[in-house]
Design an enzyme around this catalytic site. Structure first.
Site, mmCIF file in Angstrom:
data_model
loop_
_atom_site.group_PDB
_atom_site.id
_atom_site.type_symbol
_atom_site.label_atom_id
_atom_site.label_comp_id
_atom_site.label_asym_id
_atom_site.label_seq_id
_atom_site.Cartn_x
_atom_site.Cartn_y
_atom_site.Cartn_z
ATOM 1 N N GLY A 165 37.947 38.840 46.790
ATOM 2 C CA GLY A 165 37.529 39.521 48.011
ATOM 3 C C GLY A 165 36.095 39.216 48.431
ATOM 4 N N HIS A 208 51.601 41.556 49.963
ATOM 5 C CA HIS A 208 51.210 40.410 49.143
ATOM 6 C C HIS A 208 52.446 39.976 48.357
ATOM 7 C CE1 HIS A 208 48.505 38.190 46.196
ATOM 8 N NE2 HIS A 208 49.662 38.250 45.551
ATOM 9 N N GLU A 275 50.623 32.027 46.755
ATOM 10 C CA GLU A 275 50.407 33.361 47.334
ATOM 11 C C GLU A 275 50.619 33.366 48.838
ATOM 12 O OE1 GLU A 275 46.967 35.280 44.420
ATOM 13 O OE2 GLU A 275 46.594 35.070 46.555
ATOM 14 N N ASN A 289 47.342 29.798 42.906
ATOM 15 C CA ASN A 289 46.725 29.984 41.595
ATOM 16 C C ASN A 289 47.350 29.003 40.614
ATOM 17 O OD1 ASN A 289 45.261 32.231 42.566
ATOM 18 N ND2 ASN A 289 47.076 33.494 42.283
ATOM 19 N N ARG A 291 47.357 28.932 37.362
ATOM 20 C CA ARG A 291 47.360 29.487 35.999
ATOM 21 C C ARG A 291 48.605 30.354 35.794
ATOM 22 N NH1 ARG A 291 44.181 32.887 39.150
ATOM 23 N NH2 ARG A 291 45.015 35.013 39.203
ATOM 24 N N VAL A 294 48.556 37.355 35.121
ATOM 25 C CA VAL A 294 48.668 38.600 34.361
ATOM 26 C C VAL A 294 50.095 39.143 34.475
ATOM 27 C CG1 VAL A 294 47.863 40.999 34.195
ATOM 28 C CG2 VAL A 294 46.227 39.172 34.733
HETATM 29 C C1 MV4 Z 1 43.904 37.897 54.462
HETATM 30 C C2 MV4 Z 1 44.213 39.196 54.931
HETATM 31 C C3 MV4 Z 1 44.632 39.332 56.231
HETATM 32 N N1 MV4 Z 1 44.722 38.249 57.025
HETATM 33 N N2 MV4 Z 1 44.023 36.855 55.291
HETATM 34 C C4 MV4 Z 1 42.270 39.232 50.158
HETATM 35 C C5 MV4 Z 1 41.826 38.370 49.011
HETATM 36 C C6 MV4 Z 1 42.395 37.025 49.243
HETATM 37 N N3 MV4 Z 1 43.303 36.706 48.187
HETATM 38 C C7 MV4 Z 1 43.067 37.063 50.574
HETATM 39 N N4 MV4 Z 1 42.939 38.396 51.089
HETATM 40 C C8 MV4 Z 1 43.373 38.729 52.337
HETATM 41 N N5 MV4 Z 1 43.522 37.678 53.188
HETATM 42 C C9 MV4 Z 1 44.418 37.038 56.540
HETATM 43 N N6 MV4 Z 1 44.515 35.975 57.340
HETATM 44 C C10 MV4 Z 1 44.086 40.275 54.033
HETATM 45 C C11 MV4 Z 1 43.660 40.046 52.735
HETATM 46 C C12 MV4 Z 1 43.587 41.202 51.869
HETATM 47 C C13 MV4 Z 1 44.479 41.375 50.803
HETATM 48 C C14 MV4 Z 1 45.418 40.412 50.480
HETATM 49 C C15 MV4 Z 1 46.282 40.583 49.425
HETATM 50 C C16 MV4 Z 1 46.232 41.753 48.686
HETATM 51 C C17 MV4 Z 1 45.310 42.718 48.974
HETATM 52 C C18 MV4 Z 1 44.424 42.556 50.031
HETATM 53 C C19 MV4 Z 1 43.500 43.553 50.347
HETATM 54 C C20 MV4 Z 1 42.641 43.363 51.383
HETATM 55 C C21 MV4 Z 1 42.674 42.208 52.140
#
Ligand code: MV4
Length: 448
Positions: A165, A208, A275, A289, A291, A294
């Site tokens: 994040g 997610h 992802e 990822n 790897r 978890v």
């Molecule tokens: C995003 C999103 C919304 N729109 N991308 C958070 C960390 C990284 N792995 C990608 N993340 C996000 N990307 C777009 N275009 C919202 C998040 C995000 C999020 C993603 C997955 C699980 C939890 C999250 C919590 C906040 C924001």
């Protein structure tokens, strides 16, 4: 096949790898910091070696210490677990230079996927659907504002080297852009030494969803369906399940094939996770990822396969032990992460375990390095156990989770166990009606 494997990790994941080694007739070497001399992974491995002081930088993250430990013990291969050196392309390169086998992908694949711009470019070219956004990096504020106009607000600015994040900022409108762009850049620079950023359309209420893939490094790859990991707090997963409760068999087969073909196309070797954000029936790639994750046990539970064994096989040049057709989903699996943390702030809570009792019975798996009298050191992350349940369907898995949590005793430190008791009272968890914001919203409502 290898004669001896060194595990460059600690805790439950080190035990997980030691167990796979033992079943395969491979000797295991544990490494440990001085703070971990009494840790379970040291006791369970065939041999152990101290690699440095408590600080992870000087022990589990020390490349010279790990290489020396391999030379001293005669280990031929290294399993990195997750975290620490598991996605360090430089480490993999150095192992290769020392004729040691890394149990995982090539340094090139780790490097490409470690940079989110090159990862997205690569996956897009391989036919994986991506979040609409800037083609590559965005050089300056003017270009960023143009992207905002082209795709429409809200947009999200992401550091290409970002993670956890950090280096991620949402711009709701053109007025927000300057601050969001500059902040994402600055965070990328200070946290990862890389100020390159890219921009995507911001998806407001996605889930997610991550697809487990596995390749043999010779152009063959399979998918092992998806996990829903939407319940997160501050980018830490809390509750994970497989298969995704909102994904149909048709969607699964389609996105699974796209992912398997993509990784086959780059001769990917070993376990990987693709992802996605999933919103209104559409998948949007965000990251890969390279790897073992978890939450891999939920995938193992529904397919009845051992992913660590499989990683070791392909690293030794053997074929995978299953084909796509062999992989049939059986039931439903859920994992909860038990952390030594004090609610409601999730403050780390290291200390001595005065009583430990692991749950058991049908469909219950407890992956943990805890034991009665163990002292959780303050230097590492706070995950102390993963409770994984399996049932014939989701309701059965949920009931089993509730039952198993009731049997579990961890005394002496505060843990996230009460959080799961409370969450299981929530209708939304039983219906599977949640997205990536649900948990933080619930925590705000529940604890203020
Ligand atoms: C995003 C999103 C919304 N729109 N991308 C958070 C960390 C990284 N792995 C990608 N993340 C996000 N990307 C777009 N275009 C919202 C998040 C995000 C999020 C993603 C997955 C699980 C939890 C999250 C919590 C906040 C924001």
């Amino acid at each position: 096949m290898f004669d001896k494997i060194l595990i460059a990790n600690r805790g439950e994941i080190a035990l997980r790898v030691i167990r796979a080694c033992r079943e395969m007739g491979i000797k295991s070497v544990a490494v440990h910091s001085t703070a971990d001399a009494d840790a379970m992974h040291v006791r369970m491995a065939d041999e152990s070696i101290c690699i440095g002081p408590p600080s992870a930088t000087q022990s589990y993250l020390s490349i010279p210490a790990i290489i020396s430990a391999c030379e001293i013990t005669g280990a031929q291969a290294v399993h990195p677990g997750y975290g620490f050196l598991s996605e360090n392309a430089n480490f993999v390169q150095i192992l290769e230079d020392h004729d040691l086998t890394f149990i995982g992908p090539s340094s090139d694949h780790i490097r490409v996927m470690g940079d989110k711009i090159t990862a997205k470019d690569t996956m897009k070219d391989l036919g994986v659907p991506c979040v609409p956004g800037s083609p590559g990096g965005v050089p300056d504020l003017a270009a960023a504002k143009q992207i905002g106009e082209d795709f429409g607000y809200p947009v999200i600015i992401k550091a290409t080297a970002g993670g956890g994040g950090k280096g991620m900022k949402v711009a709701e409108s053109a007025e927000d852009m300057e601050k969001a762009f500059m902040t994402a850049r600055a965070e990328g620079k200070s946290n990862f030494g890389n100020d390159e950023v890219y921009i995507e359309k911001y998806l407001t209420t996605p889930r997610h969803i991550e697809v487990q893939v596995f390749g043999d490094g010779k152009g063959n790859a399979v998918h092992l369906a998806e996990r829903d990991c939407s319940l997160q707090r501050r980018h830490q997963k809390v509750f994970e399940e497989a298969p995704g409760p909102c994904i149909s068999a048709e969607e699964r087969a389609q996105i699974g094939k796209i992912c398997a073909d993509a990784v086959a196309g780059i001769n990917y070797i070993g376990a990987g996770t693709v992802e996605f954000l999933y919103e209104k029936g559409e998948f949007f790639f965000i990251e890969m990822n390279t790897r073992l994750q978890v939450e891999h046990p939920v995938t193992e539970s529904i397919f009845g396969v051992d992913l660590v064994r499989e990683q070791i096989r392909v690293a030794a040049g053997l074929p995978m032990s299953f084909t796509q057709d062999d992989l049939v989903i059986n039931g439903h699996s859920i994992e909860v992460r038990i952390n030594a943390e004090r609610l409601p702030n999730f403050a780390p809570c290291p200390g001595k375990i005065t009583q430990y009792h692991a749950p058991g019975g049908l469909g219950v798996r407890m992956d943990s390095a805890l034991y009665d009298g163990y002292s959780i050191p303050p230097y590492y992350d706070s995950l102390i156990a993963k409770l994984i349940v399996h049932g014939r369907d989701r309701p059965e898995a949920m009931a089993r989770l509730q039952r198993a949590l009731g049997e579990l005793i961890v005394d002496g430190v505060d843990t996230t166990i009460p959080l799961f008791h409370a969450l299981l009272e929530e209708e939304d968890l039983h219906t599977g009606d949640f997205n990536i914001h649900w948990l933080e919203d619930w925590l705000d409502r529940t604890y203020g």
